[in-house]
Design a protein around this motif. Structure first.
Motif, short mmCIF file in Angstrom:
data_model
loop_
_atom_site.label_atom_id
_atom_site.label_comp_id
_atom_site.label_asym_id
_atom_site.label_seq_id
_atom_site.Cartn_x
_atom_site.Cartn_y
_atom_site.Cartn_z
N PRO A 123 7.13 18.97 6.06
CA PRO A 123 7.32 18.63 7.48
C PRO A 123 6.71 17.26 7.80
O PRO A 123 5.66 16.92 7.27
N PRO A 124 7.37 16.49 8.65
CA PRO A 124 6.82 15.19 9.03
C PRO A 124 5.58 15.34 9.90
O PRO A 124 5.42 16.33 10.61
N GLU A 125 4.70 14.35 9.84
CA GLU A 125 3.52 14.26 10.69
C GLU A 125 3.65 12.97 11.50
O GLU A 125 4.32 12.03 11.08
N GLN A 126 2.99 12.91 12.64
CA GLN A 126 3.05 11.74 13.50
C GLN A 126 1.95 10.75 13.15
O GLN A 126 0.77 11.12 13.15
N ILE A 127 2.34 9.52 12.85
CA ILE A 127 1.38 8.44 12.63
C ILE A 127 1.81 7.23 13.43
O ILE A 127 2.96 7.13 13.86
N THR A 128 0.86 6.33 13.63
CA THR A 128 1.12 5.06 14.29
C THR A 128 0.44 3.99 13.46
O THR A 128 -0.67 4.20 12.96
N VAL A 129 1.09 2.86 13.30
CA VAL A 129 0.47 1.72 12.64
C VAL A 129 0.05 0.76 13.74
O VAL A 129 0.88 0.33 14.54
N SER A 130 -1.24 0.46 13.78
CA SER A 130 -1.79 -0.45 14.77
C SER A 130 -2.54 -1.54 14.04
O SER A 130 -3.61 -1.30 13.47
N GLY A 131 -1.95 -2.72 14.01
CA GLY A 131 -2.54 -3.82 13.24
C GLY A 131 -2.50 -3.44 11.76
O GLY A 131 -1.45 -3.16 11.21
N ASP A 132 -3.68 -3.39 11.14
CA ASP A 132 -3.79 -3.02 9.73
C ASP A 132 -4.24 -1.58 9.53
O ASP A 132 -4.63 -1.20 8.42
N ALA A 133 -4.22 -0.78 10.58
CA ALA A 133 -4.69 0.60 10.50
C ALA A 133 -3.55 1.60 10.63
O ALA A 133 -2.63 1.40 11.42
N VAL A 134 -3.64 2.68 9.86
CA VAL A 134 -2.70 3.80 9.98
C VAL A 134 -3.46 4.92 10.71
O VAL A 134 -4.51 5.37 10.26
N LEU A 135 -2.93 5.33 11.85
CA LEU A 135 -3.57 6.32 12.70
C LEU A 135 -2.77 7.61 12.72
O LEU A 135 -1.55 7.59 12.85
N LEU A 136 -3.45 8.74 12.62
CA LEU A 136 -2.83 10.06 12.77
C LEU A 136 -2.83 10.35 14.26
O LEU A 136 -3.88 10.35 14.91
N THR A 137 -1.63 10.56 14.83
CA THR A 137 -1.54 10.76 16.29
C THR A 137 -1.15 12.17 16.64
O THR A 137 -0.81 12.96 15.80
#
Length: 144
Positions: free
Chosen positions: A130-144
């Motif tokens: 199953p997919p998970e939600q992430i966001t890329v902010s600048g050089d960081a990968v965030l779990l949202t």
């Protein structure tokens, strides 16, 4: 009538509350957790930041990284494109342990999943991760 409903009816009024609480399921029953406002955010600029998993440079192109504590695997199928999936194998819920040769690998029974979309490349698993939600902010990968 499903098993949980029969159990509640048979238990009577005294035990019904405890049984109903434990009878949730895929239909969004009583044990389904409520989503917080942050969990349903679209990932736009106004949404709250999530938990930082890693830096973008730490996720190899064509590969990925498993985050055991969060039970998430982050992949970068092509440069600058990041995906995230549950790190729990859909076969028997073992934790996947590595990403190699474009595949997410489960050590328990040999299932392999594609880094591009989490689909099954080799079983015994029959369902994709199953997919998970992430966001890329600048050089960081965030779990949202």
């Amino acid at each position: 009538m499903d098993t949980c409903r029969r159990s509640v009816l048979a238990a009577g009024a005294a035990g019904a509350v405890g049984l109903v609480t434990g009878c949730g399921g895929d239909d969004g029953g009583p044990s389904a957790p409520a989503a917080s406002d942050g969990a349903s955010a679209s990932g736009g600029a106004s949404s709250p930041a999530g938990e930082e998993l890693t830096g973008t440079a730490d996720v190899p192109v064509g590969g990925g990284t498993v985050f055991k504590e969060q039970k998430v695997v982050v992949t970068q199928p092509e440069a600058g494109r990041f995906k995230a999936f549950s790190a729990i194998c859909t076969h028997q819920q073992c934790l996947v342990t590595e990403v190699a040769d474009g595949l997410i690998v489960c050590p328990c029974h040999g299932s392999r999943f594609r880094v591009t979309d989490g689909s099954v490349e080799r079983g015994p698993a029959t369902r994709p991760l199953p997919p998970e939600q992430i966001t890329v902010s600048g050089d960081a990968v965030l779990l949202t």
